[in-house]
Every structure is written in C-alpha cells, then in structure tokens.
Design a protein around this motif. Structure first.
Motif, PDB file in Angstrom:
ATOM      1  N   LYS A  39       0.810  -1.219   0.000  1.00  0.00           N
ATOM      2  CA  LYS A  39       0.000   0.000   0.000  1.00  0.00           C
ATOM      3  C   LYS A  39       0.844   1.269   0.000  1.00  0.00           C
ATOM      4  O   LYS A  39       0.362   2.337  -0.362  1.00  0.00           O
ATOM      5  N   MET A  41       3.470   1.766  -1.911  1.00  0.00           N
ATOM      6  CA  MET A  41       3.940   2.071  -3.267  1.00  0.00           C
ATOM      7  C   MET A  41       2.984   3.001  -4.018  1.00  0.00           C
ATOM      8  O   MET A  41       3.420   3.991  -4.581  1.00  0.00           O
ATOM      9  N   PRO A  42       1.662   2.750  -4.020  1.00  0.00           N
ATOM     10  CA  PRO A  42       0.761   3.698  -4.699  1.00  0.00           C
ATOM     11  C   PRO A  42       0.308   4.838  -3.780  1.00  0.00           C
ATOM     12  O   PRO A  42      -0.628   5.549  -4.086  1.00  0.00           O
ATOM     13  N   ARG A  67       4.044  14.263  -6.726  1.00  0.00           N
ATOM     14  CA  ARG A  67       3.135  13.228  -6.216  1.00  0.00           C
ATOM     15  C   ARG A  67       2.011  12.937  -7.202  1.00  0.00           C
ATOM     16  O   ARG A  67       1.665  11.788  -7.452  1.00  0.00           O
ATOM     17  N   TYR A  70       3.425  11.004 -10.117  1.00  0.00           N
ATOM     18  CA  TYR A  70       3.718   9.632  -9.705  1.00  0.00           C
ATOM     19  C   TYR A  70       2.439   8.814  -9.587  1.00  0.00           C
ATOM     20  O   TYR A  70       2.362   7.690 -10.082  1.00  0.00           O
ATOM     21  N   ARG A  71       1.422   9.379  -8.936  1.00  0.00           N
ATOM     22  CA  ARG A  71       0.160   8.646  -8.747  1.00  0.00           C
ATOM     23  C   ARG A  71      -0.481   8.247 -10.071  1.00  0.00           C
ATOM     24  O   ARG A  71      -1.135   7.220 -10.171  1.00  0.00           O
ATOM     25  N   SER A  72      -0.292   9.069 -11.097  1.00  0.00           N
ATOM     26  CA  SER A  72      -0.891   8.734 -12.389  1.00  0.00           C
ATOM     27  C   SER A  72      -0.115   7.643 -13.120  1.00  0.00           C
ATOM     28  O   SER A  72      -0.591   7.110 -14.110  1.00  0.00           O
ATOM     29  N   SER A  73       1.074   7.301 -12.609  1.00  0.00           N
ATOM     30  CA  SER A  73       1.891   6.293 -13.291  1.00  0.00           C
ATOM     31  C   SER A  73       1.873   4.923 -12.608  1.00  0.00           C
ATOM     32  O   SER A  73       2.483   3.988 -13.120  1.00  0.00           O
ATOM     33  N   VAL A  74       1.215   4.801 -11.464  1.00  0.00           N
ATOM     34  CA  VAL A  74       1.167   3.519 -10.759  1.00  0.00           C
ATOM     35  C   VAL A  74      -0.274   3.093 -10.522  1.00  0.00           C
ATOM     36  O   VAL A  74      -1.178   3.920 -10.470  1.00  0.00           O
ATOM     37  N   GLN A  75      -0.452   1.790 -10.373  1.00  0.00           N
ATOM     38  CA  GLN A  75      -1.778   1.269 -10.063  1.00  0.00           C
ATOM     39  C   GLN A  75      -1.611  -0.035  -9.311  1.00  0.00           C
ATOM     40  O   GLN A  75      -0.702  -0.807  -9.594  1.00  0.00           O
ATOM     41  N   ALA A  76      -2.472  -0.296  -8.373  1.00  0.00           N
ATOM     42  CA  ALA A  76      -2.435  -1.541  -7.613  1.00  0.00           C
ATOM     43  C   ALA A  76      -3.708  -2.331  -7.867  1.00  0.00           C
ATOM     44  O   ALA A  76      -4.793  -1.760  -7.969  1.00  0.00           O
ATOM     45  N   SER A  84     -11.601  -4.771  -6.257  1.00  0.00           N
ATOM     46  CA  SER A  84     -10.699  -4.066  -7.164  1.00  0.00           C
ATOM     47  C   SER A  84     -11.288  -3.841  -8.538  1.00  0.00           C
ATOM     48  O   SER A  84     -11.016  -2.833  -9.172  1.00  0.00           O
TER      49      SER A  84
END
Length: 102
Positions: A39, A41-42, A67, A70-76, A84
């Motif tokens: 949690k 990482m995103p 930030r 970065y948030r727009s480049s990762v997803q969990a 999910s």
C-alpha cells in the motif's frame, strides 16, 4: 483517555530495487505486513519514517506536482478482485479507465 507508551514497527528494514521491465512479487505468511508494504507504493499508506525513493526522489516527501505525476503512473490490483474490479465493466474498459482519467 489512554496513554501511549510506545509504538509498533509494522514494517521494518525492507529494501528492494526494481529496474525497467522487472516485476516484484511480495510473498509471506499471513500477517507479515505484505499489504502494508504494498500500500505504500501507490501512496495509499504513508510511512512514519524512512523513505521510498522512486527514480531518485522520495515521493512521499515531494511536491504535490511530483506526487500527482507519480500517482498517475502507478496502479495496484489487490487480491480481492470483487473490491478491485467492477464485474459490470468489460476488461478493456477497466484497463482504459485510468488512461482516460489521467
């Protein structure tokens, strides 16, 4: 009112490095804080100490512009697909949704 006399280190001393094209799997026994680590990482959880450097910058202690980028480049995608993924959406729409938003 309760008195706080100490703290618990939920995750301590973890370190890993990923290069472009690599994939990381975090495995372990139940309650070993895999989810807490994942949690961070995103940026769904904030570390109380230490750093999480991504491409040389600690994203948790960076400007709002960094930030946001970065948030727009990762997803969990978490273990429970029902929380999910929306079963009423087509897979192509689920995959496209973050790209449309960002």
């Amino acid at each position: 009112m309760s008195k706080v006399t100490g703290h618990i280190k939920a995750v301590d001393g973890i370190s890993f490095e990923l290069r472009a094209g690599e994939t990381l799997a975090i495995v372990g026994v139940s309650c070993c804080r895999k989810s807490t680590t994942a949690k961070m990482m995103p940026m769904l959880e904030e570390p109380t100490e230490g750093s999480i450097p991504i491409e040389g910058q600690d994203v948790h202690n960076s400007s709002s512009a960094v930030r946001k980028s970065y948030r727009s480049s990762v997803q969990a995608v978490f273990q429970d697909p029902w929380s999910s993924l929306n079963p009423r959406m087509r897979v192509k729409d689920i995959i496209a949704e973050p790209m449309v938003i960002n």
